[in-house]
Design an enzyme around this catalytic site. Structure first.
Site, mmCIF file in Angstrom:
data_model
loop_
_atom_site.group_PDB
_atom_site.id
_atom_site.type_symbol
_atom_site.label_atom_id
_atom_site.label_comp_id
_atom_site.label_asym_id
_atom_site.label_seq_id
_atom_site.Cartn_x
_atom_site.Cartn_y
_atom_site.Cartn_z
ATOM 1 C CG ASN A 1 -142.751 -54.871 -8.231
ATOM 2 O OD1 ASN A 1 -143.072 -55.003 -6.919
ATOM 3 N ND2 ASN A 1 -141.454 -54.787 -8.475
ATOM 4 C CB VAL B 1 -142.689 -52.898 3.278
ATOM 5 C CG1 VAL B 1 -143.859 -53.495 4.147
ATOM 6 C CG2 VAL B 1 -142.834 -52.626 1.812
ATOM 7 C CE LYS C 1 -147.630 -47.252 -7.806
ATOM 8 N NZ LYS C 1 -147.204 -48.350 -8.139
ATOM 9 C CB THR D 1 -138.171 -51.379 -0.570
ATOM 10 O OG1 THR D 1 -139.312 -50.383 -0.843
ATOM 11 C CG2 THR D 1 -138.939 -52.682 -0.333
ATOM 12 C CG ASP E 1 -135.355 -46.515 -18.206
ATOM 13 O OD1 ASP E 1 -136.430 -46.366 -17.711
ATOM 14 O OD2 ASP E 1 -134.310 -45.774 -18.177
ATOM 15 N NE ARG F 1 -130.256 -52.173 -10.494
ATOM 16 C CZ ARG F 1 -130.165 -53.033 -9.369
ATOM 17 N NH1 ARG F 1 -128.618 -53.297 -9.037
ATOM 18 N NH2 ARG F 1 -130.889 -52.693 -8.450
ATOM 19 C CE1 TYR G 1 -145.387 -44.695 -5.624
ATOM 20 C CE2 TYR G 1 -146.735 -44.259 -4.127
ATOM 21 C CZ TYR G 1 -146.232 -45.010 -4.835
ATOM 22 O OH TYR G 1 -145.797 -46.512 -4.388
HETATM 23 N N1 LIG Z 1 -142.286 -49.973 -0.533
HETATM 24 C C1 LIG Z 1 -143.231 -49.456 -0.165
HETATM 25 O O1 LIG Z 1 -143.973 -49.183 0.924
HETATM 26 C C2 LIG Z 1 -144.574 -49.350 -1.064
HETATM 27 C C3 LIG Z 1 -145.562 -48.951 -0.518
HETATM 28 C C4 LIG Z 1 -146.960 -49.029 -1.282
HETATM 29 C C5 LIG Z 1 -146.716 -49.468 -2.636
HETATM 30 N N2 LIG Z 1 -145.577 -50.220 -3.027
HETATM 31 C C6 LIG Z 1 -145.470 -50.510 -4.488
HETATM 32 O O2 LIG Z 1 -144.797 -51.720 -4.643
HETATM 33 C C7 LIG Z 1 -143.914 -51.943 -5.686
HETATM 34 C C8 LIG Z 1 -142.490 -52.161 -5.560
HETATM 35 O O3 LIG Z 1 -141.884 -51.266 -4.725
HETATM 36 P P1 LIG Z 1 -140.487 -51.291 -3.997
HETATM 37 O O4 LIG Z 1 -140.791 -50.645 -2.760
HETATM 38 O O5 LIG Z 1 -140.339 -52.692 -3.972
HETATM 39 O O6 LIG Z 1 -139.808 -50.346 -4.721
HETATM 40 P P2 LIG Z 1 -137.964 -50.382 -5.101
HETATM 41 O O7 LIG Z 1 -137.357 -51.027 -3.921
HETATM 42 O O8 LIG Z 1 -137.705 -48.870 -5.271
HETATM 43 O O9 LIG Z 1 -137.875 -51.254 -6.217
HETATM 44 C C9 LIG Z 1 -138.384 -50.886 -7.510
HETATM 45 C C10 LIG Z 1 -138.008 -51.785 -8.623
HETATM 46 O O10 LIG Z 1 -138.366 -51.072 -10.002
HETATM 47 C C11 LIG Z 1 -137.291 -50.981 -10.827
HETATM 48 N N3 LIG Z 1 -137.447 -49.834 -11.698
HETATM 49 C C12 LIG Z 1 -137.722 -48.338 -11.052
HETATM 50 N N4 LIG Z 1 -137.977 -47.704 -12.303
HETATM 51 C C13 LIG Z 1 -137.509 -48.462 -13.339
HETATM 52 C C14 LIG Z 1 -137.462 -48.434 -14.844
HETATM 53 N N5 LIG Z 1 -137.570 -47.127 -15.151
HETATM 54 N N6 LIG Z 1 -137.260 -49.294 -15.674
HETATM 55 C C15 LIG Z 1 -136.797 -50.609 -14.918
HETATM 56 N N7 LIG Z 1 -137.258 -51.080 -13.705
HETATM 57 C C16 LIG Z 1 -137.425 -49.764 -13.049
HETATM 58 C C17 LIG Z 1 -136.160 -50.951 -9.828
HETATM 59 O O11 LIG Z 1 -134.973 -51.176 -10.487
HETATM 60 P P3 LIG Z 1 -133.834 -50.584 -9.817
HETATM 61 O O12 LIG Z 1 -133.379 -51.468 -8.642
HETATM 62 O O13 LIG Z 1 -132.679 -50.502 -10.835
HETATM 63 O O14 LIG Z 1 -133.804 -49.188 -9.524
HETATM 64 C C18 LIG Z 1 -136.507 -51.833 -8.598
HETATM 65 O O15 LIG Z 1 -136.401 -53.244 -9.382
HETATM 66 C C19 LIG Z 1 -144.043 -50.349 -6.471
HETATM 67 O O16 LIG Z 1 -145.202 -50.761 -7.504
HETATM 68 C C20 LIG Z 1 -144.501 -49.554 -5.303
HETATM 69 O O17 LIG Z 1 -145.261 -48.528 -5.801
HETATM 70 C C21 LIG Z 1 -144.461 -49.720 -2.252
#
Ligand SMILES: NC(=O)c1ccc[n+]([C@@H]2O[C@H](COP(=O)([O-])OP(=O)(O)OC[C@H]3O[C@@H](n4cnc5c(N)ncnc54)[C@H](OP(=O)(O)O)[C@@H]3O)[C@@H](O)[C@H]2O)c1
Length: 258
Positions: free
Chosen positions: A81, A184, A157, A186, A55, A37, A153
């Site tokens: 993040n 959003v 948060k 993702t 990890d 990764r 979750y």
């Molecule tokens: N998307 C939303 O709607 C939303 C809403 C509210 C808050 N958030 C917050 O925004 C932040 C980013 O979310 P996102 O939507 O960008 O999520 P995402 O697309 O799922 O990306 C999460 C990132 O964290 C990494 N990750 C997860 N578990 C890990 C582990 N055990 N060790 C190392 N890396 C790890 C993932 O790696 P891999 O790519 O290898 O899986 C990826 O790079 C989070 O804190 C989330 O709670 C998101």
């Protein structure tokens, strides 16, 4: 030019924040869960200075991430993040016996905050769902409660906001803030997420590097570069301290009191 470290920058908002910071001329160290990764992340964020790997579900590997970051030198800003979403159908136990969501979303940012050389600015990604987090902090390990992925979750948060505010209160030389990016599209948010993806990474980038006085504050909660009221429980100092104590007991790592 600032130097910024972002956890979980292999995908989603972390990767978008890294790309934007590089575009703006800042120096960015990215992070991914493993070597493969890591290589993919460097390819997706051309111009990133380097990658650290580990990890965050593992306490041992999280220690190692902190060591790699410290070996890379000092940082102006760190964006906590990385996170796991709300759809785990059962209590998944990590190698340390902890709920996976708690390990990645709560304990890892705590450990990294405590062990990485103190930057000038810290950002913690929370979520609007933190408003329904369990403020009692009574059953962090989900040993007695019946598993509910969304509640687990939301709890973590809320922990992220408590952690951001605890650090802001303890460390007067650091700006420490929390934010929600909106729901959003993702990997975590899913394809039907209704909010503007192009706004999802901008607040944390702004808080990390902007000289705007509105970004140089501490102990605040943001949404789209504006202050937003967090769950009032997050302001409760006794609750903040209880979370730190629980994280210390689970990890064996102490967060310096000032
Ligand atoms: N998307 C939303 O709607 C939303 C809403 C509210 C808050 N958030 C917050 O925004 C932040 C980013 O979310 P996102 O939507 O960008 O999520 P995402 O697309 O799922 O990306 C999460 C990132 O964290 C990494 N990750 C997860 N578990 C890990 C582990 N055990 N060790 C190392 N890396 C790890 C993932 O790696 P891999 O790519 O290898 O899986 C990826 O790079 C989070 O804190 C989330 O709670 C998101």
């Amino acid at each position: 030019m600032a130097r910024v470290f972002i956890t979980g920058s292999s995908d989603g908002l972390g990767r978008m924040a890294a790309q934007l910071l590089v575009e703006q001329g800042h120096s960015v160290v990215v992070h991914a869960r493993n070597q493969q990764r890591g290589q993919e992340t460097l390819a997706a964020v051309p111009g990133a200075e380097t990658v650290v790997t580990g990890d965050l579900a593992s306490i041992r590997q999280t220690h190692n991430v902190a060591e790699q970051v410290n070996a890379a030198g000092s940082f102006d800003a760190i964006i906590h993040n990385a996170a796991i979403g709300y759809q785990e159908p059962r209590r998944i136990a990590t190698e340390d016996g902890l709920p996976h969501v708690l390990a990645v979303n709560t304990l890892a940012p705590y450990i990294l905050t405590a062990l990485i050389r103190r930057p000038k600015r810290l950002m913690y990604l929370s979520s609007g769902l933190h408003q329904s987090g369990d403020a009692s902090l009574n059953e962090l390990l989900w040993e007695k409660r019946r598993w509910q992925g969304q509640q687990a979750y939301a709890d973590t948060k809320l922990h992220d906001v408590l952690l951001a505010f605890a650090v802001a209160r303890r460390w007067k030389d650091v700006f420490s803030n929390a934010l929600e990016p909106g729901w959003v599209a993702t990997k975590m948010g899913g394809p039907r997420a209704p909010d503007d993806l192009d706004q999802g990474h901008r607040t944390q980038v702004w808080l990390a590097v902007s000289e705007d006085p509105a970004a140089k504050v501490t102990g605040q909660y943001f949404y789209h570069m504006k202050l937003r009221a967090p769950n009032p429980a997050s302001r409760d100092v006794e609750r903040q301290e209880r979370l730190l104590e629980a994280c210390r007991d689970l990890s064996g790592v102490d967060l310096p009191s000032r």
